[in-house]
Structures are given as structure tokens and as C-alpha cells.
Design a protein around this motif. Sequence first.
Motif, PDB file in Angstrom:
ATOM      1  N   ALA A 194     -39.899  25.849  -2.060  1.00 17.61           N
ATOM      2  CA  ALA A 194     -39.555  27.202  -2.528  1.00 17.61           C
ATOM      3  C   ALA A 194     -38.942  27.129  -3.928  1.00 17.61           C
ATOM      4  O   ALA A 194     -39.273  27.929  -4.809  1.00 17.61           O
ATOM      5  CB  ALA A 194     -38.597  27.872  -1.548  1.00 17.61           C
ATOM      6  N   VAL A 195     -38.090  26.132  -4.147  1.00 21.42           N
ATOM      7  CA  VAL A 195     -37.445  25.981  -5.462  1.00 21.42           C
ATOM      8  C   VAL A 195     -38.475  25.563  -6.512  1.00 21.42           C
ATOM      9  O   VAL A 195     -38.414  25.989  -7.666  1.00 21.42           O
ATOM     10  CB  VAL A 195     -36.268  24.977  -5.375  1.00 21.42           C
ATOM     11  CG1 VAL A 195     -35.750  24.608  -6.756  1.00 21.42           C
ATOM     12  CG2 VAL A 195     -35.139  25.545  -4.527  1.00 21.42           C
TER      13      VAL A 195
ATOM     14  N   HIS B 195     -31.631  25.125  10.328  1.00 21.47           N
ATOM     15  CA  HIS B 195     -32.196  23.774  10.211  1.00 21.47           C
ATOM     16  C   HIS B 195     -33.702  23.958  10.303  1.00 21.47           C
ATOM     17  O   HIS B 195     -34.183  24.670  11.189  1.00 21.47           O
ATOM     18  CB  HIS B 195     -31.675  22.930  11.389  1.00 21.47           C
ATOM     19  CG  HIS B 195     -32.333  21.591  11.539  1.00 21.47           C
ATOM     20  ND1 HIS B 195     -31.774  20.427  11.044  1.00 21.47           N
ATOM     21  CD2 HIS B 195     -33.493  21.227  12.139  1.00 21.47           C
ATOM     22  CE1 HIS B 195     -32.579  19.414  11.331  1.00 21.47           C
ATOM     23  NE2 HIS B 195     -33.618  19.869  12.001  1.00 21.47           N
ATOM     24  N   LEU B 196     -34.445  23.347   9.384  1.00 17.72           N
ATOM     25  CA  LEU B 196     -35.912  23.460   9.448  1.00 17.72           C
ATOM     26  C   LEU B 196     -36.527  22.135   9.026  1.00 17.72           C
ATOM     27  O   LEU B 196     -36.490  21.750   7.853  1.00 17.72           O
ATOM     28  CB  LEU B 196     -36.406  24.602   8.549  1.00 17.72           C
ATOM     29  CG  LEU B 196     -37.922  24.817   8.458  1.00 17.72           C
ATOM     30  CD1 LEU B 196     -38.559  24.957   9.838  1.00 17.72           C
ATOM     31  CD2 LEU B 196     -38.234  26.051   7.625  1.00 17.72           C
ATOM     32  N   SER B 197     -37.038  21.424  10.032  1.00 18.85           N
ATOM     33  CA  SER B 197     -37.687  20.128   9.801  1.00 18.85           C
ATOM     34  C   SER B 197     -39.191  20.331   9.955  1.00 18.85           C
ATOM     35  O   SER B 197     -39.657  20.786  11.000  1.00 18.85           O
ATOM     36  CB  SER B 197     -37.145  19.140  10.839  1.00 18.85           C
ATOM     37  OG  SER B 197     -37.986  18.039  10.938  1.00 18.85           O
TER      38      SER B 197
ATOM     39  N   GLY C  48     -45.018  12.659  -3.940  1.00 18.79           N
ATOM     40  CA  GLY C  48     -43.732  11.944  -3.964  1.00 18.79           C
ATOM     41  C   GLY C  48     -43.060  12.013  -2.615  1.00 18.79           C
ATOM     42  O   GLY C  48     -43.725  12.015  -1.584  1.00 18.79           O
ATOM     43  N   ASP C  49     -41.755  12.093  -2.621  1.00 18.65           N
ATOM     44  CA  ASP C  49     -41.009  12.029  -1.371  1.00 18.65           C
ATOM     45  C   ASP C  49     -39.865  13.043  -1.388  1.00 18.65           C
ATOM     46  O   ASP C  49     -38.703  12.662  -1.531  1.00 18.65           O
ATOM     47  CB  ASP C  49     -40.470  10.594  -1.205  1.00 18.65           C
ATOM     48  CG  ASP C  49     -40.082  10.319   0.222  1.00 18.65           C
ATOM     49  OD1 ASP C  49     -40.429  11.130   1.105  1.00 18.65           O
ATOM     50  OD2 ASP C  49     -39.400   9.298   0.449  1.00 18.65           O
ATOM     51  N   PRO C  50     -40.199  14.346  -1.263  1.00 15.10           N
ATOM     52  CA  PRO C  50     -39.115  15.335  -1.282  1.00 15.10           C
ATOM     53  C   PRO C  50     -38.177  15.104  -0.094  1.00 15.10           C
ATOM     54  O   PRO C  50     -38.594  14.532   0.913  1.00 15.10           O
ATOM     55  CB  PRO C  50     -39.848  16.680  -1.151  1.00 15.10           C
ATOM     56  CG  PRO C  50     -41.170  16.354  -0.562  1.00 15.10           C
ATOM     57  CD  PRO C  50     -41.505  14.963  -0.994  1.00 15.10           C
ATOM     58  N   PRO C  51     -36.913  15.533  -0.206  1.00 13.01           N
ATOM     59  CA  PRO C  51     -35.943  15.250   0.855  1.00 13.01           C
ATOM     60  C   PRO C  51     -36.366  15.840   2.199  1.00 13.01           C
ATOM     61  O   PRO C  51     -37.002  16.892   2.240  1.00 13.01           O
ATOM     62  CB  PRO C  51     -34.673  15.947   0.350  1.00 13.01           C
ATOM     63  CG  PRO C  51     -35.095  16.861  -0.743  1.00 13.01           C
ATOM     64  CD  PRO C  51     -36.372  16.338  -1.301  1.00 13.01           C
ATOM     65  N   ARG C  52     -36.042  15.094   3.269  1.00 15.31           N
ATOM     66  CA  ARG C  52     -36.311  15.597   4.628  1.00 15.31           C
ATOM     67  C   ARG C  52     -34.982  15.718   5.359  1.00 15.31           C
ATOM     68  O   ARG C  52     -34.116  14.842   5.232  1.00 15.31           O
ATOM     69  CB  ARG C  52     -37.197  14.624   5.409  1.00 15.31           C
ATOM     70  CG  ARG C  52     -38.646  14.629   4.942  1.00 15.31           C
ATOM     71  CD  ARG C  52     -39.475  13.720   5.851  1.00 15.31           C
ATOM     72  NE  ARG C  52     -40.793  13.497   5.284  1.00 15.31           N
ATOM     73  CZ  ARG C  52     -41.916  13.934   5.847  1.00 15.31           C
ATOM     74  NH1 ARG C  52     -41.898  14.621   6.964  1.00 15.31           N
ATOM     75  NH2 ARG C  52     -43.086  13.680   5.292  1.00 15.31           N
ATOM     76  N   VAL C  53     -34.829  16.798   6.124  1.00 19.37           N
ATOM     77  CA  VAL C  53     -33.596  16.960   6.891  1.00 19.37           C
ATOM     78  C   VAL C  53     -33.603  15.953   8.039  1.00 19.37           C
ATOM     79  O   VAL C  53     -34.663  15.499   8.458  1.00 19.37           O
ATOM     80  CB  VAL C  53     -33.434  18.396   7.456  1.00 19.37           C
ATOM     81  CG1 VAL C  53     -33.380  19.413   6.336  1.00 19.37           C
ATOM     82  CG2 VAL C  53     -34.532  18.750   8.452  1.00 19.37           C
TER      83      VAL C  53
ATOM     84  N   GLY D 274     -29.877  22.733   6.500  1.00 16.40           N
ATOM     85  CA  GLY D 274     -30.925  21.974   5.810  1.00 16.40           C
ATOM     86  C   GLY D 274     -32.301  22.564   6.080  1.00 16.40           C
ATOM     87  O   GLY D 274     -32.563  23.092   7.161  1.00 16.40           O
ATOM     88  N   ASN D 275     -33.180  22.453   5.088  1.00 16.86           N
ATOM     89  CA  ASN D 275     -34.494  23.098   5.177  1.00 16.86           C
ATOM     90  C   ASN D 275     -35.505  22.298   4.355  1.00 16.86           C
ATOM     91  O   ASN D 275     -35.396  22.222   3.131  1.00 16.86           O
ATOM     92  CB  ASN D 275     -34.365  24.532   4.627  1.00 16.86           C
ATOM     93  CG  ASN D 275     -35.687  25.256   4.563  1.00 16.86           C
ATOM     94  OD1 ASN D 275     -36.722  24.726   4.975  1.00 16.86           O
ATOM     95  ND2 ASN D 275     -35.668  26.470   4.049  1.00 16.86           N
ATOM     96  N   ASP D 276     -36.489  21.704   5.046  1.00 12.72           N
ATOM     97  CA  ASP D 276     -37.516  20.929   4.334  1.00 12.72           C
ATOM     98  C   ASP D 276     -38.335  21.789   3.370  1.00 12.72           C
ATOM     99  O   ASP D 276     -38.946  21.265   2.442  1.00 12.72           O
ATOM    100  CB  ASP D 276     -38.489  20.292   5.338  1.00 12.72           C
ATOM    101  CG  ASP D 276     -37.922  19.043   5.992  1.00 12.72           C
ATOM    102  OD1 ASP D 276     -36.839  18.582   5.573  1.00 12.72           O
ATOM    103  OD2 ASP D 276     -38.570  18.535   6.933  1.00 12.72           O
TER     104      ASP D 276
END
Length: 322
Positions: free
Chosen positions: A236-237, A20-22, A201-206, A229-231
Motif C-alpha cells: 500500500a505504501v 494482524h494480516l499475514s 525482494g523480501d518485503p517484511p513479513r509479520v 502488523g500487516n504484510d
Amino acid sequence: MLAVVPPPVTVRVPSKINLHLSVGDARDDGYHDLTTIFQALSLTDEVTVAATEEPGLEVHGEGAKSVPTSEDNLAWRAVQALAEHVGRSGDENKVHIVLRKGIPVAGGLAGGSADAAATLVGLSALWRLDISRDELAGIAATLGSDVPFALYGGTALGTGRGEQLVPVLSRHVFHWVLAFDQRGLSTPRVYGELDRLRADGDPPRVGSHDPVVEALASGDPRQLALLLGNDLQAAAVSLRPGLRRTLRAGVNAGALAGTVSGSGPTCAFLCEDAESALEVAAELAGAGVCRTVRVAHGPVPGARVVGGEDAPRPTTPPQVHA
Ligand SMILES: C[C@@](CO)(OP(=O)(O)O)[C@H](O)COP(=O)(O)OP(=O)(O)OC[C@H]1O[C@@H](n2ccc(N)nc2=O)[C@H](O)[C@@H]1O
Ligand SMILES: Nc1ncnc2c1ncn2[C@@H]1O[C@H](COP(=O)(O)OP(=O)(O)O)[C@@H](O)[C@H]1O
């Protein structure tokens, strides 16, 4: 009188993945506050330190050619930091270091941090220092955010820059398949890309890490798989779009779930058990989406002297080459 030269000391040290990385917003000092759950894996480096008249650093194994042997190497920085901390100087600090790398370089598995932690532990034994692991962790944090975790290993919650740690109960052993990419990714570049994505924008957050802590206590890989999950994954992608294919291929090969570890580009796939991990590894190795595949398990202990009283059992993982 003849000086007694102490025998060399070898330390085995684990890699880490982030379950998990927030990641919070960028701080004024350039770092990001984060909440992460680390797990130490059986994919390891070995570091040997020896007293010498001619200091030097040799690197062998995974990615050896891309590891600096200059003072930029984190192992050298560890020698300097520990010597300063205990007030040693000049000839007293002359060491020869051999790094045997199993952890890919710039892979998001904290290989350089592992070598720094191993060097601190190795020198403490070589120099017969009376120094606790907690004291070493204070020095470790000055070398890099991930270095203290490599000293303790296991499973831990990291806050601050990732250097403030509390252990997390993890029942049973979890089985992982690791997919190494062709090249590494720079950690500061990935954090920078996340800042850029967030500005645009608003990339997903764990979400919260609490359910992850519960899943680890239950020891159920199916429960944990739903929560990886990893913010930093979106960043990276964004820098390495091929990782999307790798993540898909691992799940298609039978993994319960996959995640980019830390700043990547290594992808970690959680599997049902050891047998399933071997099957997933074999299939992933044939899928042409990564350079090399390894199986590993965790949690394992942090940096330990090999052959010492608290040495772990040898944990060379079976290797599958893509
Ligand atoms: C992303 C993570 C996740 O565990 O691991 P890796 O993927 O590198 O293994 C860590 O946060 C990496 O820790 P580490 O590799 O020790 O980083 P450091 O040497 O302390 O910092 C390198 C650079 O990364 C960025 N950095 C690092 C940690 C953090 N909490 N915020 C940051 O912004 C900063 O740009 C910093 O200058
Ligand atoms: N002992 C070391 N092993 C690997 N890389 C090192 C070492 N010392 C310094 N480095 C530098 O640190 C960078 C990050 O390496 P590493 O710790 O393996 O990756 P990550 O931060 O992705 O986990 C490398 O690109 C390399 O230039």
C-alpha cells in the motif's frame, strides 16, 4: 384480498480493521491464503431494505458518488445470492435499497462487504426467513472474503481467504483514530503489488498471530500496540508513498502505534483511551496528511437490525474533519 406489505428494515453494520494480516503466496485461483485478526469498529454503514414495485438503490454519505448503483453493487449481489439460496424469484425479490455510508469507499475497512452482510440480514428479516447466521455466512463467503466477518463482528481470527472465522477473546474496549486518504486503493492492485515486491525482494513479513491473541485477552492497548502488523502495508505504501507521512504523523500526535488497515489506504491508530483518541484525532486533523479523521472503538457487534431486540446502542462517533 389486500397483500400485506412488510415494513422496511434497517440494519447497522460495522467497518473492520486488520490488527494482524499475514499474507501467503498467490494461489492458483488468484487469491492468497491469509491469517488475519479482524476487529469490528463503531464506524458504521446503515442499510435499509424495503419491498417495492420499483426496485432501486440509493447511496448517501461518505464517498456516495463513487459507489456503483448497478448490479456491481455488493448489496445487489447479496439480494440475488439470498434469493437464489431460498428459491425466491421474480416479483418476490423486488426491493428498494438505501445505503447510508459512514465507511469510506475502497478504504481497506470493508465497506462494500459490510453493505452486503447488512443486506443479507435485512432481507432475512424483511422476507421472514428462518435462516441462521452460520447459513448466511456460507452465502456471504460467495460474495467476498470479508463479508462473513461483517455478519459476526467482534474480534475474530480469519483464515483461508479470510472467510473462515473463529472468535477471539478481546477484553475491554480499544480506542482508534482512523485517517481517511484522499482516494481509495483497489484491493486486487495492492495484492498484485505485494506479489511484485516479493518477486523483486523480501518485503517484511509479520510473525505469528499468537502474541496478538494474548494482547487482546489482556486488554492492554500498550501491549497490543507493539504487535500491530500487516504484510500488505509495504504494498500500500509503495502505491501511495504519502501514507508513510500519515503513519508518522499519527504517532507524533500521541497514538501508541499505527497501521495501514487491510489493503489501505486508511491508517488506523491505536490510542491509550477515549480521551487520548480525541486529542490524537484533533492533532492529526490539523497535520494536513489526510482527508478526514474519525475516532472509533472496537470491538462492536456485527450486522444488526436497528430497533430490533438485539440492536446495538447507537454508536455515532464524534467526527473531526481535516
Ligand atoms: C485486504 C482485505 C483484508 O481484510 O481487506 P480490504 O483491505 O479489501 O478491506 C481482504 O483480504 C480483501 O477481502 P475482499 O475485499 O472481500 O476481497 P474479495 O472481494 O474476496 O477479492 C478481491 C480481490 O482481492 C484479492 N484477494 C482477496 C482476498 C484474498 N485472501 N486474497 C486475494 O488475493 C484477489 O485479487 C481478489 O480477486
Ligand atoms: N456497497 C458498496 N459500497 C462501497 N463500494 C462498493 C459497494 N459495492 C461495490 N463496491 C465496489 O467495491 C470496491 C471496494 O470497496 P470497499 O469494500 O469499500 O473497499 P475495501 O475492499 O478497500 O474495503 C469499490 O471501489 C466499489 O467499486
